[in-house]
Design a protein around this motif. Sequence first.
Motif, short mmCIF file in Angstrom:
data_model
loop_
_atom_site.label_atom_id
_atom_site.label_comp_id
_atom_site.label_asym_id
_atom_site.label_seq_id
_atom_site.Cartn_x
_atom_site.Cartn_y
_atom_site.Cartn_z
N TYR A 63 0.85 -1.19 0.00
CA TYR A 63 0.00 0.00 0.00
C TYR A 63 0.89 1.24 0.00
O TYR A 63 1.93 1.26 0.65
N PRO A 268 -3.92 4.77 -3.44
CA PRO A 268 -4.00 4.81 -4.91
C PRO A 268 -3.02 3.77 -5.49
O PRO A 268 -2.22 3.21 -4.75
N PRO A 269 -3.10 3.50 -6.81
CA PRO A 269 -2.24 2.45 -7.39
C PRO A 269 -0.75 2.75 -7.20
O PRO A 269 -0.29 3.86 -7.49
N ALA A 270 -0.02 1.76 -6.73
CA ALA A 270 1.40 1.96 -6.39
C ALA A 270 2.28 1.95 -7.63
O ALA A 270 3.20 2.76 -7.75
N LEU A 271 2.03 1.01 -8.54
CA LEU A 271 2.88 0.94 -9.74
C LEU A 271 2.74 2.22 -10.55
O LEU A 271 3.73 2.77 -11.04
#
Lengths: 398, 398
Positions: A63, A268-271
Motif C-alpha cells: 500500500y 492509490p495504485p502503487a505501480l
Amino acid sequence: MLEVSQRGQAMPWSPFRKLTPYADAAKRQGVVVHHLNIGQPDIETPPAVLAAVQQADIRVLEYSPSGGHDSYRRKLAGYYQGVGLDVTADDILITAGGSEAILFAFLACLNPGDEVIIPEPFYGAYPSFAVAAGVRIVPVPAYLEQDYALPPIAEMERVITPRTRAVLICNPNNPTGYVYSRAELEQVRELCLRHHLFLLSDEAYREFSYDAPALSALHLPGLDQHVVLLDTISKRYSACGARLGALVTKNKALAEAALKFAQMRVSPPALAQLLGEAATELPATYFDTTKAEYQRRRDLLVARLRAMQGVRCPVPSGAFYVMAELPVEDTAAFAQWLLEEFRHEGQTLMISPATGFYATPGRGRREARLAYVRHADVLHRAMDCLALALEQYPGRRE
Amino acid sequence: MLEVSQRGQAMPWSPFRKLTPYADAAKRQGVVVHHLNIGQPDIETPPAVLAAVQQADIRVLEYSPSGGHDSYRRKLAGYYQGVGLDVTADDILITAGGSEAILFAFLACLNPGDEVIIPEPFYGAYPSFAVAAGVRIVPVPAYLEQDYALPPIAEMERVITPRTRAVLICNPNNPTGYVYSRAELEQVRELCLRHHLFLLSDEAYREFSYDAPALSALHLPGLDQHVVLLDTISKRYSACGARLGALVTKNKALAEAALKFAQMRVSPPALAQLLGEAATELPATYFDTTKAEYQRRRDLLVARLRAMQGVRCPVPSGAFYVMAELPVEDTAAFAQWLLEEFRHEGQTLMISPATGFYATPGRGRREARLAYVRHADVLHRAMDCLALALEQYPGRRE
C-alpha cells in the motif's frame, strides 16, 4: 426487495455502448474501423516513464499512503510550480485517475440533492458521477456558433438556486477543445466569489493548448479557498491505463474531507505512482513534441472537415477533440450507419454522437466529437471515409 | 455556502490517524516500531507475478475495457472454478481494489437511507463506504467468548426493517479471523432468501483458512441472484499496492448496474491487470507455502498472547489477524502509551484498538487487533514488548 437500487437503474450507460456492437461486427467482417470516438491516443507512453516501473526493485508491492507517496506528491508539486501554480505537496491528494478526483470532489463539496452548474456540452461521464453522488447537474448551453465559448455569465447566474454549491469547468475543454480566456475565467471567478461556490476545474488537457498556455483555475487570484483542481496523467503522458490522477486544493477543510474519502480505499495504485513520479522528470521539450504533433493533427482534421459541404466546426485551441456539426439529422443514426453499412476500401470510422455530451434533451443531435488521437495517415483515411459517407448517406440533410 | 458537504464532515477518519503521529515521533527518536496494526504483509509479491509487469512489451499504456481485460477475466474465472465456484468471465467485473467493489456494491444494491446488516466487529472501512453511499450500517454483535462466531440468526432477523436491503459478511473475517461454518452460512442463506436480501460477501482472505477451505457465498445453493462476491488480490498475492479487485455476481441486472458504475471511471488499473493475470498462473503450491507461513505465525502469536496474564483471545482459523482482549480499560490509550512511553531494547509495537471495528458505542474498548503479517522473529520481539508493557502499564486492570 431484491432489485438493483434506483441509482443503479438511473446510472447512464457509456454513450459508446450502443455503437460498440456494430464496431465489433464490422471488425469481424474484416473492416478496418478508425476509432475517432475515444480519447485514447496512439502517442507512445514515454519509454523512460515506463522504465521507472519496469526497472523498479520491488520485493513487496505495498500500500502507499492514502494520499499518495510523499516523494511523488513533492515532485508533482514541482510540476505545478513549473506551470506557475503555488502548489505544495500538502495541497495534493493522489487519486486513481482523474475519475476518482471527480468523485471525491462531488462527494466532499456537495450534499445529495445539491446542484453543480456545468457549461454544456461536457465530458460524458460527469452525469454518472452525479448519479453516484446523488447530485444534480445544471447545464448552461454553449454554442458551436460561438466556438463553444463560456456561456454568458448572466446565463450561469440565472440558474443559481439555494442548492447550487459548485461550478464545474473543463479547461481545455472536452469535448469542444475550447480554451477559456483570462477574461472568461475572471467572470467565473467573480461568480464563485459572489455566490460562495466551489470551482471544480477539470484540467486533464492542460498541456494541450495550441495558442498560449491554458490558465489554471488556481492561477485566479483570491479564489484559493474555492478551487478544486481535478487532474490526471492519462492524457499528459499518454498513460490512460495507469489510472493516476490528483485532487489539488488549498482549502484545508476540503483537503481533509478528500483525504478521508481516500482513506476509505486505503491507497492509490502503487505501480502507477512510480510511473507518475518518473513523468515529472521528463525534459521540458517532451510537451513541445507531443503538442506539435497534436496541433498538426488538429490542423489536418479541421481542414478536411471544413472542406466537406455542410460540415461546420470551430478551430479548437486545446485538448485533442473537434466538435463538428454534420449535415445529418441525427449523428447517432449516422454513426451506426457508418459502422453497419458504409465501407470505403475496406474501412470506416467510428465517431462520438454529441448527444452523450449534453444533458438538455434534443441538444447536440447534429454534432459529433472527433478525437485526433491517431496518426495523420489514419486521420486522412478516416476523413476520406467521412467525406464519401456524407455524400452517400441516405439521411443527408441539405 | 462554501463549506465541506455534510457527508464530507461525517466521513470517519482512518482509525490509525490518531496513533500515526505517535508512531512517527517514536521512529524519529530511533525507536523500532513493530507494525502489528495493519494488514500489510511482509511476504514477498511472487517474483513471477511482478515480472509479468516488468517484462511486458508496452508501447502505449492504454485504457482497458471498463470491466477489465477479457483475458484476465477469463483466467480469473478459471481461478474461481479451481476453488469450486461456477463463475464465468461474464460474471466478473474487475475493480480498483476490493475497495471499489465494495463501493460499487453499496451503490448498486442500496438506495440512500437503506440498511445493510453486518456482524460486528467488522472491517474498519465499511462505515466510510456507507457514508459515501449514504447507507446505514446496522451492526449485530459477535462476541469474543464465542470466538466471534456468527451472531444468532434471530438477532440478525430482529433488526430487519423495511429499509434492509443486504447482509454483508466478511469470510474469513477481518478483524476476527473467524471462518464461518457451512451451518452458519446456511442460516445466512435462508435469512437472505426469506427476506429478499442481497448477500455481499467480502472474501479477501479466502486462501487463508487453516482448518479447511473457506466456503464462498457462491457455494451456497439457490442463492445465485442474491450474492455479490467482493474480492481482491491484495492479500492473496501480497500485492496490496496493485489495487486490483473484482465484483462477482450471477445476478445479471446487478452486473449491468455495476458495469455502469465501472464505465464512469473508464477503466481499472492496466498494469495491475498484467500482474493479476500472471497470478492466476502461479502453481497450486503457492498458497500451501504462504498459508503454512501464516499458520506458523498465528500459532506463535496466539501462544504468546495466551501466556500473558489477563489476555484472552480465540484461535482464529483464518485471515491473518488475532483479536485479543487486553487487561486494560481502553486499548486506544494503551496503544498510544506504547508508542509514546514504552520502550524495550529500543523497540515498541503498534496495535489496532478495536473500537475502530465496532459501530456500537462503547464496544471493543478492551480489545485490539494484531496482524501476524511479520516474520516470526519480529512477532516474538513484538510479543516480548507487549508482555512487558502489560506488566508496566499504569492503567493495567486486574
